[in-house]
Each structure stands twice: as structure tokens, then as C-alpha cells.
Scaffold this active site. Structure first.
Site, PDB file in Angstrom:
ATOM      1  N   GLU A  47       0.855  -1.196   0.000  1.00 52.47           N
ATOM      2  CA  GLU A  47       0.000   0.000   0.000  1.00 52.47           C
ATOM      3  C   GLU A  47       0.891   1.247   0.000  1.00 52.47           C
ATOM      4  OE1 GLU A  47      -2.744   0.351   3.345  1.00 52.47           O
ATOM      5  OE2 GLU A  47      -2.734   2.532   3.127  1.00 52.47           O
ATOM      6  N   ARG A  51       0.599  10.386   0.350  1.00 49.21           N
ATOM      7  CA  ARG A  51       0.921  11.420   1.328  1.00 49.21           C
ATOM      8  C   ARG A  51       2.155  12.194   0.954  1.00 49.21           C
ATOM      9  NH1 ARG A  51       0.420   7.982   6.881  1.00 49.21           N
ATOM     10  NH2 ARG A  51      -1.446   6.906   6.175  1.00 49.21           N
ATOM     11  N   THR A  74      -4.515   6.023   1.717  1.00 48.64           N
ATOM     12  CA  THR A  74      -4.843   7.414   2.039  1.00 48.64           C
ATOM     13  C   THR A  74      -5.687   8.055   0.932  1.00 48.64           C
ATOM     14  OG1 THR A  74      -2.599   7.471   2.996  1.00 48.64           O
ATOM     15  CG2 THR A  74      -3.907   9.462   3.214  1.00 48.64           C
ATOM     16  N   LYS A 134     -11.194  -2.075   6.348  1.00 37.45           N
ATOM     17  CA  LYS A 134     -10.000  -1.677   7.093  1.00 37.45           C
ATOM     18  C   LYS A 134     -10.461  -1.150   8.456  1.00 37.45           C
ATOM     19  CE  LYS A 134      -6.596   2.078   6.935  1.00 37.45           C
ATOM     20  NZ  LYS A 134      -5.246   2.316   6.429  1.00 37.45           N
TER      21      LYS A 134
END
Ligand code: 3PG
Length: 213
Positions: A47, A51, A74, A134
Site C-alpha cells: 500500500e 501522502r 490514504t 479496514k
């Protein structure tokens, strides 16, 4: 892509290994060797968090690493979803589950691991067909004890807990019936990346990959 189809894909990805590395790539030059190091250590699902300025390019650089399955984390906006898909992400991860993110992933055909931390949020996602979710931030939201409890009334949802998970506490999660894998950044420490110590990252990945045989 329907929520059920997305969850079926997420299930396959979460079953590849006990740990999904959560990656913060600050230098594009690190992307490919980082992915190779993790895959070599036995962690194929990666993943890449959106960011950092080079995150999308990092996904592009990692996308064809043999044996790897690279996703984008994100995801906060529909634009993130579109950009991630275009960059070659094969799955998406969101800290929560906004209607815009969910719609965008359905429209783009991107398997989504949507985030939830309360019974109400988990049920709302389940109503839509998301059976793989998640749990973030895991440690701060009740950790393994919460997930064990929620598995009793809602056994049909499985989770990937992320946030504060480490080599030490990962077994607490992985021993639960409703946990498919955990996510964590500990397998890709910034210092090792800066040093270019890919062997150290492979060692961390191998240690993580052995968590549940
Ligand atoms: C995150 O999105 O930052 C992940 O949940 C990783 O959390 P961690 O750094 O505590 O592993």
C-alpha cells in the site's frame, strides 16, 4: 464494479500475506528497490500512501515489479481514486468510507478496502456489500479486543487492522477469526530507505511474512 466484487478482490489481496506494508515514499528512486525488497521478503501486497508528492509516480514505478500487487492508500477524494487507478494501482485503501470515495471506486473499477471503526460504520458498509474492511486507527480504536468483540454479532465482516500495529502486537490480531491480515509501516523504516539498506527491509518483510504460517 460492485461492492461485492470489490470485497472479493480485497479478500484475495488480504490473503496474500499476513502483513500489508504501508509505505510512505519520499524519494521516487526508492520506489522500485523498496517494492522488490518487500516482495522478495514475502510481502507481495503493498500500500503506497498518497501522502508524498511522488506517491503516484512511486505507484507507477512499482506497478510492474514481478510478484507485487501495488495499491494506493490514504484515498481521501474522488480525484485521488482516479489518479491512483491511472497510475496503475490495483486496489485502494481509505482511512474512512465517504460516499464520494465509494462511488469513485465503483465507477473506476478499483477494489476498495474502506475504513470503519464503529459498529454503525461497519454495518453501514456491510449494508452496501463491503464484507472486507479496514479498521483504522486500530490500536487507538480498541485494538484486537474490539475486533474480537465485533466478530461475535457481525462475523460476516473481515478486517485488515492498521495503525499502531507492530511485529509484537500483530499476533493478537492475526489469531482472530475475523482478521485477514494487518497493515503496518514498521517493515519499511525511513532510515533503512534513506541508507538504501534494502537487505534490511527484506529481512523485516521475511520476519513479518512468517507471522502466520
Ligand atoms: C497509516 O495509515 O499511517 C497506517 O495505518 C500505518 O500506521 P503505522 O505507521 O502505525 O503502522
Amino acid at each position: 464494479m460492485t461492492p461485492a466484487q470489490q470485497s472479493a478482490e480485497a479478500l484475495k489481496i488480504c490473503r496474500l500475506a499476513p502483513v500489508v506494508p504501508v509505505l510512505i515514499v519520499e524519494d521516487l528512486a526508492h520506489a522500485r528497490p523498496l517494492a522488490e525488497a518487500l516482495v522478495t521478503g514475502g510481502l507481495p501486497a503493498l500500500e503506497v500512501t498518497l501522502r508524498t508528492p511522488c506517491a503516484l509516480d512511486a505507484i507507477r514505478a512499482m506497478a510492474d515489479v514481478p510478484g507485487g500487487v501495488v495499491g494506493a492508500g490514504t484515498l481521501l477524494t474522488a480525484a485521488d481514486v482516479k489518479a491512483a487507478k491511472k497510475a496503475g494501482a490495483r486496489f485502494g485503501v481509505s482511512p474512512g468510507s465517504s460516499p464520494a470515495i465509494i462511488q469513485a471506486c465503483q465507477d473506476e473499477g478499483l477494489p476498495l478496502l474502506p475504513g470503519a471503526v464503529t459498529a454503525t460504520e461497519i454495518m453501514a458498509l456491510l449494508e452496501q456489500g463491503y464484507t472486507v474492511q479496514k479498521f483504522f486507527p486500530a490500536e487507538q480504536s480498541g485494538g484486537a479486543a474490539f475486533l474480537k468483540s465485533i466478530g461475535s454479532p457481525i462475523p460476516q465482516v473481515s478486517f485488515c487492522p492498521t495503525g499502531g500495529v507492530s511485529l509484537k502486537n500483530a499476533p493478537d490480531y492475526l489469531s482472530l477469526k475475523n482478521i485477514l491480515c494487518v497493515g503496518g509501516s514498521w517493515v519499511a523504516p525511513k532510515e533503512a530507505m534513506v541508507r538504501g539498506d534494502w537487505a534490511a527491509i527484506t529481512t523485516l518483510a521475511a520476519e513479518a511474512a512468517r507471522l502466520r504460517a
